[in-house]
Design a protein around this motif. Structure first.
Motif, PDB file in Angstrom:
ATOM      1  N   GLY A  56       8.151   3.149  -7.097  1.00  0.00           N
ATOM      2  CA  GLY A  56       7.031   4.077  -7.166  1.00  0.00           C
ATOM      3  C   GLY A  56       5.717   3.364  -6.919  1.00  0.00           C
ATOM      4  N   VAL A  57       4.687   4.152  -6.677  1.00  0.00           N
ATOM      5  CA  VAL A  57       3.357   3.625  -6.391  1.00  0.00           C
ATOM      6  C   VAL A  57       2.468   3.810  -7.615  1.00  0.00           C
ATOM      7  CG1 VAL A  57       1.283   3.939  -4.982  1.00  0.00           C
ATOM      8  CG2 VAL A  57       3.533   3.970  -3.899  1.00  0.00           C
ATOM      9  N   ILE A  58       1.724   2.750  -7.949  1.00  0.00           N
ATOM     10  CA  ILE A  58       0.788   2.763  -9.065  1.00  0.00           C
ATOM     11  C   ILE A  58      -0.630   2.709  -8.504  1.00  0.00           C
ATOM     12  CG2 ILE A  58       0.120   1.667 -11.241  1.00  0.00           C
ATOM     13  CD1 ILE A  58       3.025   2.553 -11.215  1.00  0.00           C
ATOM     14  N   GLU A  59      -1.513   3.543  -9.021  1.00  0.00           N
ATOM     15  CA  GLU A  59      -2.896   3.606  -8.521  1.00  0.00           C
ATOM     16  C   GLU A  59      -3.745   2.516  -9.154  1.00  0.00           C
ATOM     17  OE1 GLU A  59      -4.344   7.741  -8.764  1.00  0.00           O
ATOM     18  OE2 GLU A  59      -2.251   8.237  -9.124  1.00  0.00           O
ATOM     19  N   ALA A  60      -3.392   1.269  -8.864  1.00  0.00           N
ATOM     20  CA  ALA A  60      -4.116   0.089  -9.347  1.00  0.00           C
ATOM     21  C   ALA A  60      -3.635  -1.102  -8.529  1.00  0.00           C
ATOM     22  CB  ALA A  60      -3.859  -0.137 -10.832  1.00  0.00           C
ATOM     23  N   PRO A  61      -4.446  -2.133  -8.376  1.00  0.00           N
ATOM     24  CA  PRO A  61      -4.011  -3.317  -7.618  1.00  0.00           C
ATOM     25  C   PRO A  61      -2.929  -4.079  -8.369  1.00  0.00           C
ATOM     26  CG  PRO A  61      -6.183  -3.678  -8.576  1.00  0.00           C
ATOM     27  CD  PRO A  61      -5.863  -2.235  -8.802  1.00  0.00           C
ATOM     28  N   PRO A  62      -2.102  -4.837  -7.647  1.00  0.00           N
ATOM     29  CA  PRO A  62      -0.992  -5.553  -8.294  1.00  0.00           C
ATOM     30  C   PRO A  62      -1.422  -6.470  -9.426  1.00  0.00           C
ATOM     31  CG  PRO A  62      -0.704  -5.583  -5.909  1.00  0.00           C
ATOM     32  CD  PRO A  62      -2.060  -5.000  -6.179  1.00  0.00           C
ATOM     33  N   GLU A  63      -2.585  -7.119  -9.288  1.00  0.00           N
ATOM     34  CA  GLU A  63      -3.036  -8.031 -10.344  1.00  0.00           C
ATOM     35  C   GLU A  63      -3.218  -7.293 -11.667  1.00  0.00           C
ATOM     36  OE1 GLU A  63      -4.418  -7.537  -7.426  1.00  0.00           O
ATOM     37  OE2 GLU A  63      -5.028  -9.430  -6.442  1.00  0.00           O
ATOM     38  N   ARG A  64      -3.753  -6.099 -11.617  1.00  0.00           N
ATOM     39  CA  ARG A  64      -3.980  -5.316 -12.842  1.00  0.00           C
ATOM     40  C   ARG A  64      -2.650  -4.829 -13.415  1.00  0.00           C
ATOM     41  NH1 ARG A  64      -8.656  -2.478 -14.692  1.00  0.00           N
ATOM     42  NH2 ARG A  64      -8.080  -1.027 -16.372  1.00  0.00           N
ATOM     43  N   VAL A  65      -1.761  -4.355 -12.552  1.00  0.00           N
ATOM     44  CA  VAL A  65      -0.455  -3.892 -13.022  1.00  0.00           C
ATOM     45  C   VAL A  65       0.299  -5.052 -13.663  1.00  0.00           C
ATOM     46  CG1 VAL A  65       1.723  -2.803 -12.364  1.00  0.00           C
ATOM     47  CG2 VAL A  65      -0.409  -2.120 -11.224  1.00  0.00           C
ATOM     48  N   PHE A  66       0.191  -6.237 -13.063  1.00  0.00           N
ATOM     49  CA  PHE A  66       0.860  -7.415 -13.613  1.00  0.00           C
ATOM     50  C   PHE A  66       0.302  -7.754 -14.999  1.00  0.00           C
ATOM     51  CE2 PHE A  66       1.440 -12.085 -13.924  1.00  0.00           C
ATOM     52  CZ  PHE A  66       2.815 -12.137 -13.779  1.00  0.00           C
ATOM     53  N   PRO A 157      -4.900  -1.119   0.084  1.00  0.00           N
ATOM     54  CA  PRO A 157      -5.943  -1.675  -0.789  1.00  0.00           C
ATOM     55  C   PRO A 157      -6.020  -0.945  -2.132  1.00  0.00           C
ATOM     56  CG  PRO A 157      -6.776  -1.315   1.443  1.00  0.00           C
ATOM     57  CD  PRO A 157      -5.444  -0.644   1.371  1.00  0.00           C
ATOM     58  N   GLY A 158      -5.911  -1.708  -3.229  1.00  0.00           N
ATOM     59  CA  GLY A 158      -6.069  -1.128  -4.551  1.00  0.00           C
ATOM     60  C   GLY A 158      -4.880  -0.355  -5.073  1.00  0.00           C
ATOM     61  N   TRP A 159      -3.736  -0.470  -4.393  1.00  0.00           N
ATOM     62  CA  TRP A 159      -2.527   0.237  -4.810  1.00  0.00           C
ATOM     63  C   TRP A 159      -1.370  -0.745  -4.923  1.00  0.00           C
ATOM     64  CZ3 TRP A 159      -1.846   5.831  -4.927  1.00  0.00           C
ATOM     65  CH2 TRP A 159      -3.044   6.525  -4.749  1.00  0.00           C
ATOM     66  N   THR A 160      -0.375  -0.379  -5.710  1.00  0.00           N
ATOM     67  CA  THR A 160       0.771  -1.255  -5.931  1.00  0.00           C
ATOM     68  C   THR A 160       2.075  -0.509  -5.703  1.00  0.00           C
ATOM     69  OG1 THR A 160      -0.409  -2.545  -7.604  1.00  0.00           O
ATOM     70  CG2 THR A 160       1.997  -2.669  -7.646  1.00  0.00           C
ATOM     71  N   LEU A 161       2.981  -1.151  -4.970  1.00  0.00           N
ATOM     72  CA  LEU A 161       4.356  -0.678  -4.905  1.00  0.00           C
ATOM     73  C   LEU A 161       5.130  -1.437  -5.971  1.00  0.00           C
ATOM     74  CD1 LEU A 161       6.725   0.872  -3.649  1.00  0.00           C
ATOM     75  CD2 LEU A 161       6.998  -1.035  -2.040  1.00  0.00           C
ATOM     76  N   ALA A 162       5.634  -0.717  -6.958  1.00  0.00           N
ATOM     77  CA  ALA A 162       6.364  -1.322  -8.076  1.00  0.00           C
ATOM     78  C   ALA A 162       7.841  -0.970  -7.960  1.00  0.00           C
ATOM     79  CB  ALA A 162       5.811  -0.830  -9.405  1.00  0.00           C
ATOM     80  N   VAL A 163       8.688  -1.973  -8.181  1.00  0.00           N
ATOM     81  CA  VAL A 163      10.136  -1.776  -8.193  1.00  0.00           C
ATOM     82  C   VAL A 163      10.643  -2.224  -9.560  1.00  0.00           C
ATOM     83  CG1 VAL A 163      12.339  -2.363  -7.133  1.00  0.00           C
ATOM     84  CG2 VAL A 163      10.281  -2.188  -5.708  1.00  0.00           C
TER      85      VAL A 163
END
Length: 206
Positions: A56-66, A157-163
């Protein structure tokens, strides 16, 4: 205002995908950009429950999701049925966490420890990839086996694909097909919770 800007960006991407020729945008990309969580199940060696994968896609950059995912002591704030998640030192630079799950029948309560590891690496073409893995500490609780992982990459830009990958064998005579059905439902809930969780101010960049 922050939510409005994010929503505006989200609908801008949807609009672009709508006006672009269908042949130029893969169907999976369209589904992910629309907010859908794609769930699949795969058999594992030795039988038992299947391993579930959610994308799924998260509305935040990968660094923030991490940063949000690596805050293991607060997982109970977004993981469904997780009542407790603490943080304690582990072995070999890993950290451990006690998890207490309050699950509906026939699963019941599960108490166990998991060991977390994390890393950031550079993939093909210079792509940054963020990894978090966890695994059940044998003998630490009342289930048979449990493991999982998060893999994060940029989705524009500014989005994350999370698995997210999950495998759980609760033991106790719970039918394997029931665990498979539970994961199909739980993975979209996990993503919905994470999408809210990453907005907390504690995950603002330093």
């Amino acid at each position: 205002m922050l939510f409005v800007r994010r929503a505006s960006r989200f609908f801008t991407i949807l609009l672009l995908l709508t006006v672009l020729p269908a042949s130029s945008v893969p169907e999976e990309t369209r589904r992910l950009a629309s907010g859908e969580v794609l769930v699949s199940l795969a058999s594992v060696a030795g039988g038992g429950p299947q391993e579930a994968t959610g994308r799924g896609v998260i509305e935040a950059p990968p660094e923030r999701v991490f940063r949000a995912l690596a805050d293991y002591a607060h997982w109970q704030e977004f993981m469904p049925f997780l009542e407790k998640s603490d943080l304690r030192p582990g072995k070999d630079r890993a950290v451990e966490s006690l998890h207490v799950m309050k699950l509906p029948a026939p699963f019941g309560e599960r108490r166990y420890r998991v060991r977390f590891t994390q890393r950031v690496e550079t993939g093909p073409g210079g792509t940054m990839i963020w990894h978090i893995d966890w695994r059940y500490v044998p003998g630490s609780g009342n289930l048979t086996s449990h493991r999982g992982s998060w893999t994060l990459t940029a989705f524009g830009p500014g989005w994350t694909l999370a698995v997210c990958r999950l495998f759980t064998d609760p033991g106790g005579g719970v039918p394997h097909w029931m665990m498979d059905q539970a994961n199909r439902k739980n993975l979209p809930w996990i993503f919905d919770g994470l999408r809210q969780h990453v907005r907390r101010s504690r995950y603002d960049g330093q």
